[in-house]
Write an enzyme that holds these catalytic residues in place. Structure first.
Site, mmCIF file in Angstrom:
data_model
loop_
_atom_site.group_PDB
_atom_site.id
_atom_site.type_symbol
_atom_site.label_atom_id
_atom_site.label_comp_id
_atom_site.label_asym_id
_atom_site.label_seq_id
_atom_site.Cartn_x
_atom_site.Cartn_y
_atom_site.Cartn_z
ATOM 1 N N ASP A 1 0.863 -1.181 0.000
ATOM 2 C CA ASP A 1 0.000 0.000 0.000
ATOM 3 C C ASP A 1 0.900 1.232 0.000
ATOM 4 O OD1 ASP A 1 -1.653 2.126 0.647
ATOM 5 O OD2 ASP A 1 -2.832 0.994 2.125
ATOM 6 N N HIS A 2 0.928 1.913 -1.121
ATOM 7 C CA HIS A 2 1.876 3.026 -1.269
ATOM 8 C C HIS A 2 1.475 4.239 -0.437
ATOM 9 C CE1 HIS A 2 5.275 4.987 -2.793
ATOM 10 N NE2 HIS A 2 5.152 4.771 -4.086
ATOM 11 N N ARG A 3 0.332 4.184 0.211
ATOM 12 C CA ARG A 3 0.004 5.275 1.141
ATOM 13 C C ARG A 3 0.841 5.155 2.405
ATOM 14 N NH1 ARG A 3 -6.129 4.338 2.269
ATOM 15 N NH2 ARG A 3 -5.202 2.284 2.571
#
Ligand code: CAO
Length: 553
Positions: A525-527
């Site tokens: 999850d690149h967040r």
């Protein structure tokens, strides 16, 4: 003839209600009990019936207005005897009033327009063909103050829709067309009381223009309308009408507060619901029918299969036109998986990183455990080493044991190491969780894998055995493939996809040597995770798997 003013009746407790529908046009004949307009409180919608048979004259309110008991809302013209037959006591929804003499003697427009010199009729301009076209929307109501250029009505031919703009600023006195009428160049649209002096027609041409009048009404021909939307030849009209309705309503969804409340209670996204009310307005029945349809389709997430959030839905196709087909019911697990995958795919900005681990020595070691495994009744597969190595990698890279807080303002760091393991079963995909992996050795982890995989295949996992994971492993190694990009199992932030190990030539600095290489893909999850975090995680994991002595450190 008498003008009767209809007022808001007893609202059964509600103090104010919203006017949500004005369905009549001036001149419409109404029977007793015909609905004049619809009001809506936050609990119910109510039709306001006509108290008598007569001719609808005008509304005294606009759609969206808030009204309370006793407020005048509409006028109808009735025969005197009809008023007598329908006294106020018997018709609480309406109060009969004798109209002033002037109104009785003349049509409503004339009576209510003392500045007769300022009235003019707007007509359809040259629309470029001789055919009559449909009125698909009336964009103004009697009593509206309209500015020059505002759209009065929308016409639709089989090629285009076109706005008919007002040529003047002023008040709409009468609309002489209704939705569904056919109009052509020069036909009357609406009678105006013009407020801008320089635009007023000559006095002799300004007399009110009752339909029976021999004297021509003043004309205000609008400029030729520009088509605003070329209709695709094959597009069904129904697909276009909601768009026109939305734009005129100035809102994404055309629905009253009670319908919105019902939708909120049922968790229905109103943008997915087609309105069957006038102008495509969504009614309570539409919401109920939407829910029934979703339930019937056994879509457990109560969400459409596609679409939503502005995403165009995937069109339904009748595949039987191409050959024999059958409908296969989805299991409960498959339906849940579908909903969860879509949710995770749409919510999480995914990135997938790839690497190969050299597991040549690890496999030699694992095969050496076979005899003892048989004695213990435990089968050790590469998956046990992967889970053990993942636990150590998570400890070294705790950012992968985080979850995004629901408010998007914080993350939650977990200080336990539980790893989910995707298991392929005949009923669908399930993910049991091996708890406290960091505190377990290869034998215990292998026993957990066997136990949980067997329970998964027998459908005997408990909810507790499927919850509490920090990270997920999806191993397709026993099945095959070079690689795949797994979908993050939210609210976790990382998942490792493992494919089939294969002997590959690897350059050792002086020659190519055959090594058993394990292809891996890390989706995150690149967040929460950055590329650097993922690179460090993968490098650490590859190191542990390539030399399992590090696992003992
Ligand atoms: N490469 C090559 N062979 C592999 C391997 C790999 N990466 N991983 C396992 N194997 C081999 C093992 O060596 C073993 O063979 P031997 O008995 O000859 O040693 C065999 O595959 C074991 O397979 P298994 O499936 O019985 O057991 P497992 O421990 O490898 O896997 C489990 C357990 C539950 C992960 C697996 O059965 C499973 O269900 N995998 C599917 C997961 C899945 O569907 N993921 C997709 C999710 S998204 O759609």
């Amino acid at each position: 003839m008498t003008i009767q003013t209809v007022v808001v009746p007893d609202l059964g407790g509600a103090e104010t209600v919203e006017v949500i529908e004005l369905g009549l046009a001036p001149g419409d004949n109404v029977e007793v009990e015909d609905s004049l307009l619809v009001l809506e409180s936050d609990k119910a919608t109510m039709d306001i019936p006509s108290p008598a048979t007569g001719v609808f004259t005008k509304y005294l309110v606009e759609e969206g207005a808030t009204v309370s008991v006793g407020d005048p809302i509409a006028e109808i013209e009735v025969a005197d005897e009809a008023v007598t037959e329908a006294p106020a006591e018997e018709a609480p929804a309406a109060v009969a009033e004798e109209a002033p003499a002037a109104e009785q003697a003349a049509p409503e427009v004339a009576a209510s327009a003392p500045a007769a010199a300022s009235e003019l009729m707007v007509q359809v301009p040259d629309i470029g063909n001789d055919d009559k076209v449909d009125v698909i929307e009336i964009c103004v109501a009697v009593g509206d103050e309209v500015s020059e250029g505002d759209t009065l009505v929308i016409l639709e031919s089989d090629k285009a829709t076109m706005d008919i703009p007002s040529t003047h600023s002023g008040k709409v006195l009468k609309i002489v067309v209704a939705e569904g009428d056919k109009l052509g160049t020069g036909d009357d649209v609406a009678l105006f009381e013009v407020t801008s002096g320089e635009e007023q027609p000559a006095p002799e041409a300004s007399a009110p223009a009752p339909e029976s009048s021999a004297e021509p009404a003043p004309q205000a021909v609008a400029p030729a309308p520009a088509p605003v939307a070329e209709a695709a030849p094959v597009a069904p009209a129904a697909a276009e009408k909601p768009a026109a309705t939305e734009s005129s309503a100035g809102a994404d969804v055309y629905a009253g507060p009670a319908v919105r409340l019902l939708a909120r209670e049922l968790g229905v996204d109103l943008t997915q619901v087609s309105g069957t009310g006038p102008k495509g307005r969504i009614q309570k029945d539409d919401v109920s029918n939407f829910v029934k349809k979703v339930m019937k389709n056994k879509d457990s997430a109560a969400a459409p299969v596609s679409g939503g959030a502005g995403i165009p839905p995937i069109p339904a196709v009748d595949f039987s036109q191409f050959g024999e087909v059958e409908e296969v019911k989805l299991s409960k697990i498959q339906k849940l998986t579908a909903a969860n995958m879509q949710r995770n795919w749409l919510n999480i900005p995914h990135v997938t990183q790839f690497d190969d681990a050299d597991i040549t020595e690890q496999e030699d070691f694992r095969k050496g455990l076979k005899a003892e495994g048989e004695k213990r009744g435990v089968r050790v597969t590469p998956v046990a080493f992967l889970i053990k190595a993942l636990a150590a990698t998570l400890q070294a890279n705790p950012i992968f044991a985080r979850s995004m807080g629901a408010d998007g303002q914080h993350v939650v760091q977990k200080h336990y190491i539980n790893i989910g393991m995707a298991v392929d079963t005949p009923r669908g995909l399930v993910v049991p969780v091996i708890k406290d992996v960091d505190q377990k050795g290869i034998w215990e982890i292998s026993a957990d894998i066997m136990d949980l995989a067997a329970k998964a295949r027998d459908g005997k996992l408990t909810p507790a055995e499927m919850s509490g994971g920090c990270f997920t492993l999806s191993s397709l190694g026993a099945i095959g493939g070079n690689g795949f990009t797994p979908i993050v199992n939210a609210p976790e932030v990382g998942i490792l996809g493992v494919s089939k190990s294969q002997i590959k030539p690897v350059w050792n600095g002086s020659e190519f040597v055959p090594r058993l290489m394990l292809p891996m893909a890390l989706s995150y999850d690149h967040r929460v995770i950055n590329g650097g975090d993922a690179g460090r995680f993968m490098t650490h994991l590859v190191k542990l798997l390539s030399d399992i002595r590090h696992l003992a450190l």
